[in-house]
Design an enzyme around this catalytic site. Sequence first.
Site, PDB file in Angstrom:
ATOM      1  CG  PHE A 128      -6.778  10.016 -27.948  1.00  0.00           C
ATOM      2  CD1 PHE A 128      -6.947  11.234 -28.572  1.00  0.00           C
ATOM      3  CD2 PHE A 128      -6.598   9.999 -26.582  1.00  0.00           C
ATOM      4  CE1 PHE A 128      -6.932  12.414 -27.847  1.00  0.00           C
ATOM      5  CE2 PHE A 128      -6.580  11.172 -25.838  1.00  0.00           C
ATOM      6  CZ  PHE A 128      -6.743  12.391 -26.482  1.00  0.00           C
ATOM      7  CG  HIS A 176       0.689  14.931 -23.996  1.00  0.00           C
ATOM      8  ND1 HIS A 176      -0.390  14.200 -24.430  1.00  0.00           N
ATOM      9  CD2 HIS A 176       1.390  14.112 -23.183  1.00  0.00           C
ATOM     10  CE1 HIS A 176      -0.348  12.994 -23.902  1.00  0.00           C
ATOM     11  NE2 HIS A 176       0.715  12.911 -23.146  1.00  0.00           N
TER      12      HIS A 176
HETATM   13  N1  LIG Z   1      -3.515  13.373 -27.501  1.00  0.00           N
HETATM   14  C1  LIG Z   1      -3.571  12.165 -28.163  1.00  0.00           C
HETATM   15  C2  LIG Z   1      -3.277  10.967 -27.535  1.00  0.00           C
HETATM   16  N2  LIG Z   1      -2.916  10.969 -26.233  1.00  0.00           N
HETATM   17  C3  LIG Z   1      -2.986   9.756 -25.414  1.00  0.00           C
HETATM   18  C4  LIG Z   1      -1.723   8.905 -25.545  1.00  0.00           C
HETATM   19  O1  LIG Z   1      -1.617   8.295 -26.830  1.00  0.00           O
HETATM   20  C5  LIG Z   1      -1.749   7.784 -24.495  1.00  0.00           C
HETATM   21  O2  LIG Z   1      -2.894   6.981 -24.708  1.00  0.00           O
HETATM   22  C6  LIG Z   1      -1.775   8.351 -23.093  1.00  0.00           C
HETATM   23  O3  LIG Z   1      -0.693   9.256 -22.938  1.00  0.00           O
HETATM   24  C7  LIG Z   1      -1.668   7.231 -22.038  1.00  0.00           C
HETATM   25  O4  LIG Z   1      -0.474   6.495 -22.226  1.00  0.00           O
HETATM   26  N3  LIG Z   1      -3.311   9.809 -28.220  1.00  0.00           N
HETATM   27  C8  LIG Z   1      -3.667   9.785 -29.560  1.00  0.00           C
HETATM   28  O5  LIG Z   1      -3.720   8.717 -30.172  1.00  0.00           O
HETATM   29  N4  LIG Z   1      -3.953  10.966 -30.191  1.00  0.00           N
HETATM   30  C9  LIG Z   1      -3.923  12.158 -29.535  1.00  0.00           C
HETATM   31  O6  LIG Z   1      -4.199  13.225 -30.154  1.00  0.00           O
HETATM   32  C1  LIG Z   2      -1.664  15.128 -28.719  1.00  0.00           C
HETATM   33  C2  LIG Z   2      -2.188  15.297 -27.362  1.00  0.00           C
HETATM   34  O1  LIG Z   2      -1.746  14.642 -26.422  1.00  0.00           O
HETATM   35  C3  LIG Z   2      -3.138  16.425 -27.138  1.00  0.00           C
HETATM   36  O2  LIG Z   2      -4.458  15.982 -27.433  1.00  0.00           O
HETATM   37  C4  LIG Z   2      -3.070  16.879 -25.694  1.00  0.00           C
HETATM   38  O3  LIG Z   2      -3.787  18.101 -25.639  1.00  0.00           O
HETATM   39  P1  LIG Z   2      -3.212  19.245 -24.660  1.00  0.00           P
HETATM   40  O4  LIG Z   2      -1.793  19.505 -25.096  1.00  0.00           O
HETATM   41  O5  LIG Z   2      -4.115  20.445 -24.907  1.00  0.00           O
HETATM   42  O6  LIG Z   2      -3.290  18.695 -23.260  1.00  0.00           O
END
Ligand SMILES: Nc1c(NC[C@H](O)[C@H](O)[C@H](O)CO)[nH]c(=O)[nH]c1=O
Ligand SMILES: CC(=O)[C@@H](O)COP(=O)(O)O
Length: 153
Positions: A22, A88
């Site tokens: 990600f 999140h």
């Molecule tokens: N928003 C970001 C994520 N979100 C995904 C989560 O880490 C995870 O893969 C998902 O919730 C499924 O379990 N991950 C990052 O590494 N960086 C982000 O900004």
């Molecule tokens: C850190 C995250 O999970 C973020 O990318 C999620 O974005 P959002 O809060 O706009 O759904």
Amino acid sequence: MTELENSRNGAGLSIGIAVAQFNEIVTARLQEGAVAQLRKYSVANDAITVAHVPGAMELPRIVKQLADSGHFDGIIALGAVIRGETSHYDYVCAETASGLAEVSLHGSVPVMFGVLTTDTLDQAISRAGGKGGNKGADCADGVIEMINLEKQI
Ligand SMILES: Nc1c(NC[C@H](O)[C@H](O)[C@H](O)CO)[nH]c(=O)[nH]c1=O
Ligand SMILES: CC(=O)[C@@H](O)COP(=O)(O)O
């Protein structure tokens, strides 16, 4: 008084690196920085193992498996969590940090926390080889130091 040595000699060490995909534009640069720094300290190229996971939340699980395998002297966890519109971000940051800290504290090898937690993409890029340095390289320094320190205890 005895002062334990601070060494960055990586010769003969085996290092595992878990990288979240990600925000790959950032995490790929963290990985490059970590590998380049490990090689600078004489860690052999074939002694560096990289595992990619979907996101930061998956890092603790894979890092625990790498640590428990007995194949590595230390582990580096790399990711980039960038704030979005919702809460999140908070959960991803908190649970990733907590999970990695638990593996480091309770596991058999040191684990470096190389997960950027930023408000913007620019802040992350700055810390992945820009003006803010490279958190991956910093973790390479740290993992070798910790391995060599623990050998003296
Ligand atoms: N928003 C970001 C994520 N979100 C995904 C989560 O880490 C995870 O893969 C998902 O919730 C499924 O379990 N991950 C990052 O590494 N960086 C982000 O900004
Ligand atoms: C850190 C995250 O999970 C973020 O990318 C999620 O974005 P959002 O809060 O706009 O759904």
